[in-house]
Every structure is written in structure tokens, then in C-alpha cells.
Motif scaffolding. Sequence first.
Motif, mmCIF file in Angstrom:
data_model
loop_
_atom_site.group_PDB
_atom_site.id
_atom_site.type_symbol
_atom_site.label_atom_id
_atom_site.label_comp_id
_atom_site.label_asym_id
_atom_site.label_seq_id
_atom_site.Cartn_x
_atom_site.Cartn_y
_atom_site.Cartn_z
ATOM 1 N N LEU A 1 32.374 177.059 86.573
ATOM 2 C CA LEU A 1 32.773 175.975 85.680
ATOM 3 C C LEU A 1 31.637 175.599 84.735
ATOM 4 C CD1 LEU A 1 34.770 173.787 88.212
ATOM 5 C CD2 LEU A 1 35.703 174.859 86.142
ATOM 6 N N ARG A 2 30.436 175.462 85.280
ATOM 7 C CA ARG A 2 29.283 175.101 84.438
ATOM 8 C C ARG A 2 28.973 176.192 83.419
ATOM 9 N NH1 ARG A 2 25.777 172.170 89.242
ATOM 10 N NH2 ARG A 2 26.817 170.143 89.029
ATOM 11 N N ALA A 3 29.078 177.460 83.823
ATOM 12 C CA ALA A 3 28.832 178.576 82.893
ATOM 13 C C ALA A 3 29.838 178.571 81.752
ATOM 14 C CB ALA A 3 28.880 179.899 83.651
ATOM 15 N N ALA A 4 31.040 178.058 82.015
ATOM 16 C CA ALA A 4 32.081 177.974 80.984
ATOM 17 C C ALA A 4 31.908 176.746 80.095
ATOM 18 C CB ALA A 4 33.460 177.957 81.637
ATOM 19 N N GLY A 5 30.944 175.892 80.408
ATOM 20 C CA GLY A 5 30.688 174.717 79.584
ATOM 21 C C GLY A 5 31.231 173.416 80.132
ATOM 22 N N ALA A 6 31.753 173.436 81.345
ATOM 23 C CA ALA A 6 32.281 172.211 81.954
ATOM 24 C C ALA A 6 31.140 171.378 82.540
ATOM 25 C CB ALA A 6 33.287 172.553 83.049
ATOM 26 N N TYR A 7 31.335 170.084 82.564
ATOM 27 C CA TYR A 7 30.408 169.168 83.222
ATOM 28 C C TYR A 7 30.991 168.888 84.599
ATOM 29 C CZ TYR A 7 27.273 165.205 83.875
ATOM 30 O OH TYR A 7 26.314 164.349 84.345
ATOM 31 N N VAL A 8 30.210 169.127 85.653
ATOM 32 C CA VAL A 8 30.723 169.039 87.022
ATOM 33 C C VAL A 8 29.887 168.085 87.855
ATOM 34 C CG1 VAL A 8 31.301 170.337 89.113
ATOM 35 C CG2 VAL A 8 31.492 171.452 86.876
ATOM 36 N N TRP A 9 30.561 167.144 88.486
ATOM 37 C CA TRP A 9 29.942 166.255 89.466
ATOM 38 C C TRP A 9 30.527 166.587 90.826
ATOM 39 C CZ3 TRP A 9 26.947 161.656 89.893
ATOM 40 C CH2 TRP A 9 26.251 161.319 88.739
ATOM 41 N N ILE A 10 29.676 166.747 91.819
ATOM 42 C CA ILE A 10 30.124 166.942 93.202
ATOM 43 C C ILE A 10 30.230 165.549 93.803
ATOM 44 C CG2 ILE A 10 29.553 167.944 95.435
ATOM 45 C CD1 ILE A 10 27.922 170.069 93.779
ATOM 46 N N ILE A 11 31.473 165.112 94.073
ATOM 47 C CA ILE A 11 31.677 163.738 94.527
ATOM 48 C C ILE A 11 32.063 163.631 95.999
ATOM 49 C CG2 ILE A 11 32.138 162.831 92.234
ATOM 50 C CD1 ILE A 11 35.128 162.917 92.859
ATOM 51 N N GLY A 12 32.669 164.646 96.566
ATOM 52 C CA GLY A 12 32.970 164.645 97.999
ATOM 53 C C GLY A 12 34.209 163.892 98.422
ATOM 54 N N LEU A 13 34.392 162.690 97.952
ATOM 55 C CA LEU A 13 35.568 161.895 98.303
ATOM 56 C C LEU A 13 36.105 161.203 97.066
ATOM 57 C CD1 LEU A 13 34.572 160.102 101.627
ATOM 58 C CD2 LEU A 13 36.297 161.863 101.332
ATOM 59 N N PRO A 14 37.359 161.110 96.916
ATOM 60 C CA PRO A 14 38.421 161.602 97.782
ATOM 61 C C PRO A 14 38.667 163.090 97.644
ATOM 62 C CG PRO A 14 39.399 160.505 95.919
ATOM 63 C CD PRO A 14 37.912 160.354 95.773
ATOM 64 N N VAL A 15 38.113 163.704 96.586
ATOM 65 C CA VAL A 15 38.189 165.154 96.403
ATOM 66 C C VAL A 15 36.769 165.668 96.167
ATOM 67 C CG1 VAL A 15 40.567 165.213 95.555
ATOM 68 C CG2 VAL A 15 38.696 164.879 93.933
ATOM 69 N N ASP A 16 36.609 166.982 96.078
ATOM 70 C CA ASP A 16 35.267 167.560 96.016
ATOM 71 C C ASP A 16 34.562 167.428 94.676
ATOM 72 O OD1 ASP A 16 35.252 168.510 98.701
ATOM 73 O OD2 ASP A 16 36.555 170.156 98.093
ATOM 74 N N LEU A 17 35.299 167.637 93.586
ATOM 75 C CA LEU A 17 34.652 167.722 92.277
ATOM 76 C C LEU A 17 35.322 166.853 91.221
ATOM 77 C CD1 LEU A 17 34.401 171.636 92.053
ATOM 78 C CD2 LEU A 17 32.686 170.062 92.985
ATOM 79 N N LEU A 18 34.508 166.350 90.317
ATOM 80 C CA LEU A 18 34.960 165.675 89.106
ATOM 81 C C LEU A 18 34.495 166.568 87.956
ATOM 82 C CD1 LEU A 18 36.090 163.197 87.593
ATOM 83 C CD2 LEU A 18 33.807 162.186 87.775
ATOM 84 N N VAL A 19 35.445 167.062 87.172
ATOM 85 C CA VAL A 19 35.135 168.040 86.131
ATOM 86 C C VAL A 19 35.592 167.520 84.777
ATOM 87 C CG1 VAL A 19 35.566 170.408 85.329
ATOM 88 C CG2 VAL A 19 35.431 169.929 87.792
ATOM 89 N N GLY A 20 34.711 167.615 83.809
ATOM 90 C CA GLY A 20 35.054 167.282 82.433
ATOM 91 C C GLY A 20 34.928 168.519 81.576
ATOM 92 N N TYR A 21 35.962 168.783 80.755
ATOM 93 C CA TYR A 21 35.925 169.954 79.882
ATOM 94 C C TYR A 21 36.756 169.681 78.640
ATOM 95 C CZ TYR A 21 36.164 174.769 78.273
ATOM 96 O OH TYR A 21 36.066 175.915 77.518
ATOM 97 N N GLU A 22 36.106 169.765 77.495
ATOM 98 C CA GLU A 22 36.754 169.593 76.195
ATOM 99 C C GLU A 22 37.681 168.377 76.138
ATOM 100 O OE1 GLU A 22 38.466 173.358 75.012
ATOM 101 O OE2 GLU A 22 36.473 174.185 74.614
ATOM 102 N N GLY A 23 37.169 167.242 76.573
ATOM 103 C CA GLY A 23 37.916 166.000 76.497
ATOM 104 C C GLY A 23 38.931 165.776 77.600
ATOM 105 N N HIS A 24 38.969 166.661 78.579
ATOM 106 C CA HIS A 24 39.915 166.533 79.687
ATOM 107 C C HIS A 24 39.155 166.292 80.989
ATOM 108 C CE1 HIS A 24 43.252 167.834 77.206
ATOM 109 N NE2 HIS A 24 42.434 168.759 76.716
ATOM 110 N N THR A 25 39.761 165.529 81.873
ATOM 111 C CA THR A 25 39.184 165.224 83.174
ATOM 112 C C THR A 25 40.038 165.855 84.262
ATOM 113 O OG1 THR A 25 38.347 163.123 82.336
ATOM 114 C CG2 THR A 25 38.493 163.367 84.733
ATOM 115 N N PHE A 26 39.365 166.488 85.221
ATOM 116 C CA PHE A 26 40.044 167.136 86.337
ATOM 117 C C PHE A 26 39.434 166.647 87.639
ATOM 118 C CE2 PHE A 26 39.824 169.946 82.712
ATOM 119 C CZ PHE A 26 41.110 170.445 82.583
ATOM 120 N N LEU A 27 40.253 166.257 88.573
ATOM 121 C CA LEU A 27 39.811 165.970 89.937
ATOM 122 C C LEU A 27 40.182 167.189 90.759
ATOM 123 C CD1 LEU A 27 41.028 162.307 90.175
ATOM 124 C CD2 LEU A 27 38.669 163.073 90.072
#
Length: 88
Positions: A18-44
Motif C-alpha cells: 500500500l505504501r509503495a503505491a502511494g497510500a498513507y497507512v496507519w496501523i491502528i489495531g482496533l477495531p480493525v487493523d489498518l486505516l488507509v488513505g489514498y487519493e482522497g478516499h479512506t479505507f478501514l
Amino acid sequence: MRHAARIDANQAQIVSALRAAGAYVWIIGLPVDLLVGYEGHTFLVEVKTDAKKPLTALQGDFFNNWSGSTLARIDSPEAALRMIGVLK
């Protein structure tokens, strides 16, 4: 007392892809593992080593009740890149 969550063996590879593709990734652990931001979109993101591995009770409740932005369950770097639209 809650024990520290186990980190899935494939999480580091997924985060790296994800990071190599340009996404910003936070490892959050709870309630899910990752918080990902990519091109204005947020993914849990919940990472599993196997697509058939069940969610925990907490994760199941979260998946059943979440009404916000994209919530995904992935098991590979390829699935992560498909999630953000880099792979088709």
C-alpha cells in the motif's frame, strides 16, 4: 484484561504494498487493523491470513454496524491494491 492483538503474518507485506503505491497507512489495531488513505478516499481494513478465517466478535459487530466510508477485509497485497484501485 485485554491481551495485545496478534498481528497477521501478511500484514507487513500488505502495508508495504500500500505504501509503495502511494497510500498513507496507519496501523491502528482496533477495531480493525489498518486505516488507509489514498487519493482522497479512506479505507478501514481488517487483515486476515486466510479469506475464510472468521472475524472476532468485536470485528463482526463492527462490520455489521459500520456506516461510514469503505470497510474491507483483505488477505494479500494484491487484494489491498485492488481495494485502492491500483490493480483491477
